[in-house]
Design a protein around this motif. Structure first.
Motif, PDB file in Angstrom:
ATOM      1  N   ASP A  68      27.052   0.923  -3.477  1.00 36.80           N
ATOM      2  CA  ASP A  68      25.739   0.631  -4.054  1.00 36.80           C
ATOM      3  C   ASP A  68      24.598   1.062  -3.123  1.00 36.80           C
ATOM      4  OD1 ASP A  68      26.062  -1.226  -2.055  1.00 36.80           O
ATOM      5  OD2 ASP A  68      25.716  -2.972  -3.321  1.00 36.80           O
ATOM      6  N   GLU A  69      24.956   1.689  -2.012  1.00 36.96           N
ATOM      7  CA  GLU A  69      24.027   2.242  -1.022  1.00 36.96           C
ATOM      8  C   GLU A  69      23.250   1.181  -0.242  1.00 36.96           C
ATOM      9  OE1 GLU A  69      21.704   5.332  -2.829  1.00 36.96           O
ATOM     10  OE2 GLU A  69      23.459   6.575  -3.213  1.00 36.96           O
ATOM     11  N   TYR A  70      23.787  -0.024  -0.168  1.00 40.59           N
ATOM     12  CA  TYR A  70      23.206  -1.061   0.677  1.00 40.59           C
ATOM     13  C   TYR A  70      24.013  -1.155   1.968  1.00 40.59           C
ATOM     14  CZ  TYR A  70      19.930  -2.947  -2.704  1.00 40.59           C
ATOM     15  OH  TYR A  70      18.875  -3.106  -3.563  1.00 40.59           O
ATOM     16  N   TYR A  71      23.323  -1.553   3.049  1.00 44.19           N
ATOM     17  CA  TYR A  71      24.011  -1.842   4.303  1.00 44.19           C
ATOM     18  C   TYR A  71      24.681  -3.200   4.190  1.00 44.19           C
ATOM     19  CZ  TYR A  71      21.625   1.881   6.878  1.00 44.19           C
ATOM     20  OH  TYR A  71      21.168   3.089   7.328  1.00 44.19           O
ATOM     21  N   TYR A  72      25.885  -3.299   4.710  1.00 41.75           N
ATOM     22  CA  TYR A  72      26.610  -4.561   4.804  1.00 41.75           C
ATOM     23  C   TYR A  72      27.036  -4.738   6.252  1.00 41.75           C
ATOM     24  CZ  TYR A  72      26.706  -4.652  -0.226  1.00 41.75           C
ATOM     25  OH  TYR A  72      26.326  -4.681  -1.547  1.00 41.75           O
ATOM     26  N   LYS A  87      25.031  -8.681   2.957  1.00 46.50           N
ATOM     27  CA  LYS A  87      24.222  -7.600   2.401  1.00 46.50           C
ATOM     28  C   LYS A  87      22.852  -7.564   3.074  1.00 46.50           C
ATOM     29  CE  LYS A  87      22.738  -5.821  -2.091  1.00 46.50           C
ATOM     30  NZ  LYS A  87      22.806  -6.089  -3.541  1.00 46.50           N
ATOM     31  N   HIS A  88      22.403  -6.350   3.398  1.00 44.31           N
ATOM     32  CA  HIS A  88      21.086  -6.154   4.003  1.00 44.31           C
ATOM     33  C   HIS A  88      20.334  -5.089   3.203  1.00 44.31           C
ATOM     34  CE1 HIS A  88      21.332  -8.694   7.626  1.00 44.31           C
ATOM     35  NE2 HIS A  88      22.624  -8.606   7.372  1.00 44.31           N
ATOM     36  N   GLN A  89      19.371  -4.449   3.798  1.00 40.53           N
ATOM     37  CA  GLN A  89      18.499  -3.524   3.075  1.00 40.53           C
ATOM     38  C   GLN A  89      19.258  -2.297   2.553  1.00 40.53           C
ATOM     39  OE1 GLN A  89      18.468  -3.885   6.409  1.00 40.53           O
ATOM     40  NE2 GLN A  89      18.421  -1.872   7.319  1.00 40.53           N
ATOM     41  N   LYS A  90      18.605  -1.627   1.612  1.00 38.99           N
ATOM     42  CA  LYS A  90      19.179  -0.420   1.035  1.00 38.99           C
ATOM     43  C   LYS A  90      19.119   0.705   2.062  1.00 38.99           C
ATOM     44  CE  LYS A  90      19.605   2.068  -3.175  1.00 38.99           C
ATOM     45  NZ  LYS A  90      19.942   1.680  -4.498  1.00 38.99           N
TER      46      LYS A  90
END
Length: 101
Positions: A68-72, A87-90
């Motif tokens: 989903d192109e988000y940082y984890y 989950k963090h920013q895209k």
């Protein structure tokens, strides 16, 4: 909650009071990676060799970019005996910088 955030690994039986903290972190990271590999989830990018201690006693073991192109961030919490994926920013796509001639 994303599928990535549902990936929680119990580390209760991976170490005991005699295990060095560095060894406990390595075992927790390895357990998370094995669980991730078996989950069917994929990563577009990542780095899993970090050991950054946070003020709350938890450790950032690394990060991935999900489909989903988000940082984890992969977070090890020794007081809770678990590794979670937060989950963090895209993620921002980098321009290749090259031009066709």
């Amino acid at each position: 909650m994303s599928r990535y955030e549902k990936l929680v690994v119990d580390t209760t039986d991976l170490y005991n009071a005699y295990t060095a903290p560095e060894e406990a972190r390595d075992r927790a990271r390895d357990a998370w990676y094995r669980t991730f590999a078996m989950s069917g989830l994929t990563s577009l990018a990542g780095e899993l060799d970090k050991d950054h201690r946070q003020d709350d006693g938890r450790w950032v073991l690394g990060w991935i970019v999900g489909e989903d192109e988000y940082y984890y961030y992969v977070i090890y919490d020794p007081s809770e005996h678990k590794v979670v994926t937060e989950k963090h920013q895209k993620a921002v796509k980098q321009d290749s910088g090259g031009s066709a001639s």
